[in-house]
Design an enzyme around this catalytic site. Structure first.
Site, PDB file in Angstrom:
ATOM      1  N   GLU A  56       0.855  -1.180   0.000  1.00 32.64           N
ATOM      2  CA  GLU A  56       0.000   0.000   0.000  1.00 32.64           C
ATOM      3  C   GLU A  56       0.894   1.234   0.000  1.00 32.64           C
ATOM      4  OE1 GLU A  56      -3.317  -0.103   2.759  1.00 32.64           O
ATOM      5  OE2 GLU A  56      -3.350   2.073   2.834  1.00 32.64           O
ATOM      6  N   CYS A  91      -5.111   4.420   6.701  1.00 29.20           N
ATOM      7  CA  CYS A  91      -4.806   3.119   6.115  1.00 29.20           C
ATOM      8  C   CYS A  91      -6.033   2.215   6.037  1.00 29.20           C
ATOM      9  CB  CYS A  91      -3.739   2.423   6.957  1.00 29.20           C
ATOM     10  SG  CYS A  91      -3.157   0.918   6.185  1.00 29.20           S
ATOM     11  N   CYS A  93      -4.507  -1.328   8.387  1.00 31.65           N
ATOM     12  CA  CYS A  93      -4.304  -1.340   9.845  1.00 31.65           C
ATOM     13  C   CYS A  93      -5.102  -0.244  10.521  1.00 31.65           C
ATOM     14  CB  CYS A  93      -2.828  -1.202  10.176  1.00 31.65           C
ATOM     15  SG  CYS A  93      -2.189   0.440   9.808  1.00 31.65           S
ATOM     16  N   HIS A 141      -4.743   2.487  14.200  1.00 29.82           N
ATOM     17  CA  HIS A 141      -4.815   3.953  14.258  1.00 29.82           C
ATOM     18  C   HIS A 141      -5.966   4.386  15.168  1.00 29.82           C
ATOM     19  CE1 HIS A 141      -1.641   4.988  11.464  1.00 29.82           C
ATOM     20  NE2 HIS A 141      -2.043   4.014  10.674  1.00 29.82           N
ATOM     21  N   ARG A 176       2.330  -3.962  11.822  1.00 26.75           N
ATOM     22  CA  ARG A 176       3.692  -3.724  11.313  1.00 26.75           C
ATOM     23  C   ARG A 176       4.647  -3.141  12.346  1.00 26.75           C
ATOM     24  NH1 ARG A 176       0.023  -3.861   8.308  1.00 26.75           N
ATOM     25  NH2 ARG A 176       0.041  -4.869   6.279  1.00 26.75           N
ATOM     26  N   SER A 193       5.904   1.804   9.654  1.00 26.84           N
ATOM     27  CA  SER A 193       6.731   1.880   8.439  1.00 26.84           C
ATOM     28  C   SER A 193       7.538   3.177   8.386  1.00 26.84           C
ATOM     29  CB  SER A 193       5.874   1.721   7.184  1.00 26.84           C
ATOM     30  OG  SER A 193       5.338   0.415   7.132  1.00 26.84           O
ATOM     31  N   CYS A 243       4.080  -0.388   4.468  1.00 27.96           N
ATOM     32  CA  CYS A 243       2.861   0.355   4.137  1.00 27.96           C
ATOM     33  C   CYS A 243       3.246   1.825   4.100  1.00 27.96           C
ATOM     34  CB  CYS A 243       1.741   0.129   5.134  1.00 27.96           C
ATOM     35  SG  CYS A 243       0.345   1.186   4.717  1.00 27.96           S
ATOM     36  N   CYS A 286       0.670   4.498   5.460  1.00 30.12           N
ATOM     37  CA  CYS A 286       0.864   4.761   6.897  1.00 30.12           C
ATOM     38  C   CYS A 286       2.119   5.575   7.136  1.00 30.12           C
ATOM     39  CB  CYS A 286       1.008   3.455   7.675  1.00 30.12           C
ATOM     40  SG  CYS A 286      -0.547   2.653   8.059  1.00 30.12           S
TER      41      CYS A 286
HETATM   42 NI1  NFE Z   1      -0.929   0.967   6.524  1.00 32.80          NI
HETATM   43 FE1  NFE Z   1       0.150   0.350   9.492  1.00 32.80          FE
HETATM   44  C1  NFE Z   1       0.410  -1.193  10.330  1.00 32.80           C
HETATM   45  C2  NFE Z   1       0.319   1.504  10.844  1.00 32.80           C
HETATM   46  S1  NFE Z   1       2.256   0.522   8.873  1.00 32.80           S
HETATM   47  S2  NFE Z   1      -0.413  -0.696   7.601  1.00 32.80           S
HETATM   48  O1  NFE Z   1       0.512  -2.234  10.698  1.00 32.80           O
HETATM   49  O2  NFE Z   1       0.338   2.283  11.647  1.00 32.80           O
HETATM   50  O3  NFE Z   1       3.165   1.890   9.106  1.00 32.80           O
END
Ligand code: NFE
Ligand code: MG
Length: 500
Positions: A14, A61, A64, A68, A427, A450, A494, A497
């Site tokens: 993503e 995202c 995930c 968040h 992640r 990420s 990702c 993110c």
């Molecule tokens: Ni868009 Fe996420 C996870 C977060 S990665 S997937 O797991 O926060 O940076």
């Protein structure tokens, strides 16, 4: 002789990621991880109602969003003095846990495994093995529909040393299809308590709005058991098989070997996964005051490295020397790997939650030494092991729910406040930091997993964790970057993110 290989955009992720490498003597001598888009969630939150934050930040995202929501709810709760009741905390853990299972299976089967599978087997296959029935039906439908797409999601692929092993290649493709169904179960689990997925409707500051309905709990449990069976009987054996078939990837791509976890999945006696760091093989308790974001190589107006409480986000597209839209988070000035491997390393080093024992048992059963863990396939193994342990632990969280108790605290607010909201996303370490002034958001900063892993260089030219993991990797001069792609995907990028 030196040559350059650039992969941009990296597919099957993503967001927009580019990886540049300089190759000397058939090894990657230097690497650059580049986030290639700006989004600006931190800036668009300013001046809004704090209650908007979990709703808006979930949209960072589609993979995930639950994490968040939880980070944002915890930040707002810390700022306004609210605490979710016990049921609310367990419902959050179950919803997040279901999202982990979805995301980990996604990373392995649908994003990463194809880098290790010779998909041409599918075209040649004429066998009768019932295990492959799903695959054959799917392939024959594609062929009879007249589309030239029997291997549409799978080709074109980078040239590589794919093993000539029918059991593995056809098995992995068949499990690719099965994993789609399993992920459907996990999405349904997330929506049983979250209301919908992605972007849950029920996770709010103060808890979870859905309450505890025993029929829903049992529906969740039934699905969880099916997912757990898939992890035990398919996912874990496939990861071990990959480590045996591609032993060079059970060694290379070690990276910085410094690990950070915020800890998460609150239970009655503390977090199931502990917070902490592993630096030079030693466990240290987490000190979030030691987090700073460096902007030297990031496309943002230059300031000194700042803690997210003071962080600013002013894009500067043409900044000299900058090559990424990611900031560069550092802990005590060090780049840190986050994610399932980091969580397993932190928990095992802290000897917590039985993770150390589970890890030893896993390695014994796989007949693999502990030295394989900091590696490309070691990251996949840690992800699979975490999925297994989580799918077991989640049953105890279902048992902990109390239908007669509230899952939401009565809402109360404060006009001014500051809050730090930390959780572990699939992640890795995810933090949201909020400052509220006169009932409005004055400042909002996120540091996503990420962002840590794919960060660019900093003021000391220290590479980010992925840049470090790529450096030194042996490459075949006839290939076009498969070695880098395999390494990058082990971190489960990702970039949506990461840049947020
Ligand atoms: Ni868009 Fe996420 C996870 C977060 S990665 S997937 O797991 O926060 O940076
Ligand atoms: Mg940020």
């Amino acid at each position: 002789m030196s040559r350059s290989v650039s992969i941009g955009p990296v597919t099957r992720i993503e967001g927009h990621l580019r990886i540049d490498t300089r190759i000397e003597n058939n090894r990657i001598a230097e690497a650059w991880s580049m986030g290639e888009m700006f989004r600006g969630f931190e800036t668009l939150l300013v001046d809004r109602d704090p209650l908007d934050a979990p709703v808006i930040t979930q949209r960072i995202c589609g993979v995930c969003s639950v994490s968040h929501a939880i980070a944002s709810c915890k930040a707002v709760e810390a700022a306004i003095g609210l605490k979710a009741p016990r049921n609310g905390r367990y419902l959050r853990s179950l919803t997040l846990g279901a999202n982990y299972l979805q995301s980990h299976i996604l990373n392995f089967y649908h994003l990463s495994a194809l880098d290790f599978v010779r998909v041409e087997e599918l075209l040649d296959y004429r066998g009768k093995d019932p295990v492959l029935r799903g695959l054959k039906i799917w392939a024959s439908q594609e062929i009879s529909s007249g589309r030239i797409l029997p291997i549409a999601p799978f080709l074109p692929k980078l040239p590589a040393d794919y093993v000539d092993n029918n059991n593995w290649n056809l098995g992995a493709l068949s499990h690719y299809l099965e994993a789609l169904e399993i992920r459907q179960e996990t999405h349904e689990m997330t929506s049983l308590f979250g209301g919908k997925m992605p972007h849950t409707a029920s996770l709010v500051p103060g808890g979870v709005t859905c309450g505890v309905d025993p029929a829903v709990v049992e529906s969740f449990r039934t699905r969880l058991r099916r997912v757990r069976r898939f992890i035990e009987l398919t996912y874990i054996p496939d990861v071990i098989a990959a480590a045996r078939l591609y032993p060079q990837y059970a060694q290379g791509g070690q990276g910085v070997q410094r690990y950070l976890s915020y800890g998460g999945f609150e239970e009655d006696n503390g977090d199931w996964l502990p917070a902490g760091t592993v630096i030079e093989d030693r466990f240290e308790p987490l000190d979030t005051a030691a987090i700073k974001e460096d902007l030297t190589a990031s496309r943002f107006r230059q300031t000194i490295a700042k803690h997210p409480r003071e962080g600013v986000t002013v894009p500067e597209e043409d900044k000299k020397g900058a090559y990424s839209w990611l900031k560069a988070p550092r802990y005590k000035g060090l780049s840190m790997e986050v994610g399932p491997l980091a969580r397993i390393m932190v928990a095992a080093t802290a000897n917590s939650a039985g993770v150390g024992d589970a890890l030893q048992a896993f390695l014994r059963e796989a007949n693999l030494p502990a030295s394989v863990l900091p590696s490309v396939l070691g990251r996949h193994a840690a992800r699979a092991l975490e999925a297994l342990l989580l799918s077991q632990q989640m049953e105890t969280w279902l048992d902990a729910l109390k239908p007669e108790e509230a899952s939401l605290a009565p809402y109360q607010t404060r006009p001014n406040g500051y809050g730090e909201g930390l959780t572990e996303a699939p992640r890795g370490a995810l933090g949201h930091w909020i400052t509220i002034r006169n009932d409005k958001i004055e400042r909002y900063q996120c540091v996503a997993p990420s962002t840590w892993n794919f960060s660019p260089r900093d003021q000391h030219q220290q590479p980010g964790p992925v840049e470090a993991a790529l450096t030194g990797i042996e490459v075949n001069e006839n290939y076009q970057g498969i070695e880098a792609a395999r390494t990058v995907r082990s971190f489960d990028p990702c970039i949506a993110c990461a840049v947020h």
